[in-house]
Design a protein around this motif. Structure first.
Motif, PDB file in Angstrom:
ATOM      1  N   TYR A   1      -2.755  21.730  29.474  1.00  0.00           N
ATOM      2  CA  TYR A   1      -4.178  22.058  29.396  1.00  0.00           C
ATOM      3  C   TYR A   1      -4.698  21.915  27.965  1.00  0.00           C
ATOM      4  CZ  TYR A   1      -8.438  24.956  29.716  1.00  0.00           C
ATOM      5  OH  TYR A   1      -9.725  25.419  29.659  1.00  0.00           O
ATOM      6  N   ALA A   2      -3.922  22.442  27.001  1.00  0.00           N
ATOM      7  CA  ALA A   2      -4.365  22.399  25.599  1.00  0.00           C
ATOM      8  C   ALA A   2      -4.589  20.950  25.162  1.00  0.00           C
ATOM      9  CB  ALA A   2      -3.324  23.074  24.708  1.00  0.00           C
ATOM     10  N   ALA A   3      -3.671  20.072  25.551  1.00  0.00           N
ATOM     11  CA  ALA A   3      -3.791  18.652  25.159  1.00  0.00           C
ATOM     12  C   ALA A   3      -5.011  18.020  25.833  1.00  0.00           C
ATOM     13  CB  ALA A   3      -2.518  17.903  25.544  1.00  0.00           C
ATOM     14  N   ALA A   4      -5.210  18.320  27.091  1.00  0.00           N
ATOM     15  CA  ALA A   4      -6.350  17.749  27.833  1.00  0.00           C
ATOM     16  C   ALA A   4      -7.670  18.170  27.187  1.00  0.00           C
ATOM     17  CB  ALA A   4      -6.300  18.177  29.297  1.00  0.00           C
ATOM     18  N   VAL A   5      -7.747  19.431  26.790  1.00  0.00           N
ATOM     19  CA  VAL A   5      -8.968  19.945  26.159  1.00  0.00           C
ATOM     20  C   VAL A   5      -9.166  19.299  24.786  1.00  0.00           C
ATOM     21  CG1 VAL A   5      -9.976  22.030  25.116  1.00  0.00           C
ATOM     22  CG2 VAL A   5      -9.049  22.119  27.437  1.00  0.00           C
ATOM     23  N   LYS A   6      -8.057  19.190  24.032  1.00  0.00           N
ATOM     24  CA  LYS A   6      -8.092  18.643  22.676  1.00  0.00           C
ATOM     25  C   LYS A   6      -8.520  17.168  22.689  1.00  0.00           C
ATOM     26  CE  LYS A   6      -4.998  18.989  18.753  1.00  0.00           C
ATOM     27  NZ  LYS A   6      -3.551  19.222  18.558  1.00  0.00           N
ATOM     28  N   GLN A   7      -7.987  16.446  23.661  1.00  0.00           N
ATOM     29  CA  GLN A   7      -8.303  15.017  23.760  1.00  0.00           C
ATOM     30  C   GLN A   7      -9.744  14.762  24.182  1.00  0.00           C
ATOM     31  OE1 GLN A   7      -5.461  13.680  26.632  1.00  0.00           O
ATOM     32  NE2 GLN A   7      -3.760  13.858  25.206  1.00  0.00           N
ATOM     33  N   GLY A   8     -10.386  15.816  24.668  1.00  0.00           N
ATOM     34  CA  GLY A   8     -11.776  15.663  25.111  1.00  0.00           C
ATOM     35  C   GLY A   8     -11.871  14.925  26.438  1.00  0.00           C
ATOM     36  N   SER A   9     -10.752  14.909  27.188  1.00  0.00           N
ATOM     37  CA  SER A   9     -10.834  14.238  28.500  1.00  0.00           C
ATOM     38  C   SER A   9     -11.664  15.088  29.460  1.00  0.00           C
ATOM     39  CB  SER A   9      -9.441  13.975  29.056  1.00  0.00           C
ATOM     40  OG  SER A   9      -8.589  15.062  28.805  1.00  0.00           O
ATOM     41  N   ARG A  10     -12.234  14.417  30.447  1.00  0.00           N
ATOM     42  CA  ARG A  10     -13.069  15.116  31.413  1.00  0.00           C
ATOM     43  C   ARG A  10     -12.184  15.840  32.408  1.00  0.00           C
ATOM     44  NH1 ARG A  10     -18.537  14.226  31.744  1.00  0.00           N
ATOM     45  NH2 ARG A  10     -19.262  15.247  33.640  1.00  0.00           N
ATOM     46  N   LEU A  11     -12.358  17.153  32.522  1.00  0.00           N
ATOM     47  CA  LEU A  11     -11.506  17.946  33.402  1.00  0.00           C
ATOM     48  C   LEU A  11     -12.148  18.100  34.772  1.00  0.00           C
ATOM     49  CD1 LEU A  11     -10.309  21.206  31.612  1.00  0.00           C
ATOM     50  CD2 LEU A  11      -8.913  19.284  32.326  1.00  0.00           C
ATOM     51  N   ARG A  12     -11.322  18.001  35.803  1.00  0.00           N
ATOM     52  CA  ARG A  12     -11.835  18.314  37.140  1.00  0.00           C
ATOM     53  C   ARG A  12     -11.464  19.754  37.461  1.00  0.00           C
ATOM     54  NH1 ARG A  12     -10.042  14.444  41.556  1.00  0.00           N
ATOM     55  NH2 ARG A  12      -8.212  14.433  40.220  1.00  0.00           N
ATOM     56  N   VAL A  13     -12.465  20.571  37.707  1.00  0.00           N
ATOM     57  CA  VAL A  13     -12.239  21.997  37.895  1.00  0.00           C
ATOM     58  C   VAL A  13     -12.752  22.430  39.263  1.00  0.00           C
ATOM     59  CG1 VAL A  13     -12.759  24.307  37.003  1.00  0.00           C
ATOM     60  CG2 VAL A  13     -12.476  22.404  35.407  1.00  0.00           C
ATOM     61  N   ALA A  14     -11.861  22.981  40.080  1.00  0.00           N
ATOM     62  CA  ALA A  14     -12.268  23.474  41.402  1.00  0.00           C
ATOM     63  C   ALA A  14     -12.466  24.984  41.333  1.00  0.00           C
ATOM     64  CB  ALA A  14     -11.196  23.135  42.431  1.00  0.00           C
ATOM     65  N   THR A  15     -13.531  25.466  41.915  1.00  0.00           N
ATOM     66  CA  THR A  15     -13.806  26.901  41.871  1.00  0.00           C
ATOM     67  C   THR A  15     -14.882  27.320  42.864  1.00  0.00           C
ATOM     68  OG1 THR A  15     -14.350  28.755  40.426  1.00  0.00           O
ATOM     69  CG2 THR A  15     -15.563  26.715  40.048  1.00  0.00           C
ATOM     70  N   LYS A  16     -14.815  28.626  43.181  1.00  0.00           N
ATOM     71  CA  LYS A  16     -15.890  29.256  43.957  1.00  0.00           C
ATOM     72  C   LYS A  16     -16.973  29.716  42.977  1.00  0.00           C
ATOM     73  CE  LYS A  16     -15.519  33.410  46.907  1.00  0.00           C
ATOM     74  NZ  LYS A  16     -14.483  34.305  47.474  1.00  0.00           N
ATOM     75  N   TYR A  17     -16.602  29.817  41.698  1.00  0.00           N
ATOM     76  CA  TYR A  17     -17.482  30.436  40.686  1.00  0.00           C
ATOM     77  C   TYR A  17     -18.069  29.365  39.771  1.00  0.00           C
ATOM     78  CZ  TYR A  17     -14.684  34.111  42.617  1.00  0.00           C
ATOM     79  OH  TYR A  17     -14.052  34.947  43.508  1.00  0.00           O
ATOM     80  N   THR A  18     -18.915  28.522  40.309  1.00  0.00           N
ATOM     81  CA  THR A  18     -19.388  27.357  39.561  1.00  0.00           C
ATOM     82  C   THR A  18     -20.313  27.753  38.397  1.00  0.00           C
ATOM     83  OG1 THR A  18     -21.005  27.064  41.324  1.00  0.00           O
ATOM     84  CG2 THR A  18     -19.124  25.589  41.363  1.00  0.00           C
TER      85      THR A  18
END
Ligand SMILES: Nc1ncnc2c1ncn2[C@@H]1O[C@H](COP(=O)(O)OP(=O)(O)OP(=O)(O)O)[C@@H](O)[C@H]1O
Ligand SMILES: O=P(O)(O)OC[C@H]1O[C@H](OP(=O)(O)OP(=O)(O)O)[C@H](O)[C@@H]1O
Length: 213
Positions: free
Chosen positions: A105-122
């Protein structure tokens, strides 16, 4: 008549002692009864059973005078038309970001890649990632969020965590706490004016019991 909206399960169970302190006993068990309007030992007080996410809506539109709802649910609802006088400190958990144990997760955030996030709490998730400057595609789900990273539907989820048992059972890890969650008393603003005295009394008793914890 005072109508209190509660959801079955932990909110109902954890609100019972507060009602008891106010001399109110619900005289039917929601787990065995099919009734949606439950009587109490007090002829002027009744409980209506609604989905947890519907509590704010019932109270907003006066279908109930007051109710108990999680901060998670209230933030998604927006809180319009609701007076929120008291944190009852029940149904405590936290809202967190979780990912598969093998996802960096830390690397994905650092790289600025677009994250796909699933949630009920949009609403909360959108705000959280916007504050961090992380670009996300949000996928709205209504339950079983833990499945999303396991099936490739999403990189991460935003969900409620208490013991962490559900995450562990699904090989997910909590990587960020967004906020602590507990349930609040919510009151219809018009009811507060029209039924001021009985509602004020209830708030006072609930407040005393809550502060002793
Ligand atoms: N594991 C947990 N531990 C403690 N509190 C929790 C936990 N999960 C949820 N909560 C809190 O309790 C509230 C009610 O949860 P509950 O599981 O009864 O309803 P739900 O299934 O989330 O809602 P709905 O039925 O509307 O989808 C949540 O809004 C949250 O504030
Ligand atoms: O960290 P834990 O102690 O495992 O608790 C977290 C779980 O609790 C909630 O689900 P809940 O048990 O309410 O199930 P439901 O929302 O599907 O009713 C939440 O959606 C998580 O899945």
């Amino acid at each position: 008549m005072i109508t209190l909206a509660l959801s079955k399960g932990r909110i109902f169970d954890e609100t019972l002692p507060l009602l008891q302190a106010a001399g109110i006993e619900v005289t039917e068990d929601p787990e065995t009864s099919r009734k949606l309007i439950l009587p109490t030992n007090r002829p002027e007080v009744r409980v209506v059973l609604v989905r947890a996410t519907d509590v704010p809506t019932y109270v907003q539109y006066g279908g109930a005078d007051l109710g108990v709802a999680g901060k998670d649910v209230l933030l998604e609802h927006g809180g319009q038309g609701l007076y929120q006088p008291l944190d009852l400190r029940i149904a405590k958990c936290r809202m967190s970001v979780a990912v598969r144990a093998d996802f960096d997760y830390a690397a994905a955030v650092k790289q600025g890649s677009r994250l796909r996030v699933a949630t009920k709490y949009t609403t909360v998730a959108r705000q959280h990632f916007a504050d961090k400057g992380v670009h996300v595609d949000l996928i709205k789900l209504y339950g079983s969020m833990e499945l999303a990273p396991l099936t490739g539907l999403a990189d991460a989820i935003v969900d409620l965590v208490s013991t962490g048992g559900t995450l562990r059972a699904n090989n997910l890890v909590e990587v960020e706490k967004i906020m602590d969650i507990s349930s609040r008393l919510v009151v219809n603003q018009a009811a507060l004016k029209v039924k001021r005295e009985p509602i004020r009394r209830l708030i006072e008793i609930f407040s005393t019991v809550t502060q002793k914890r």
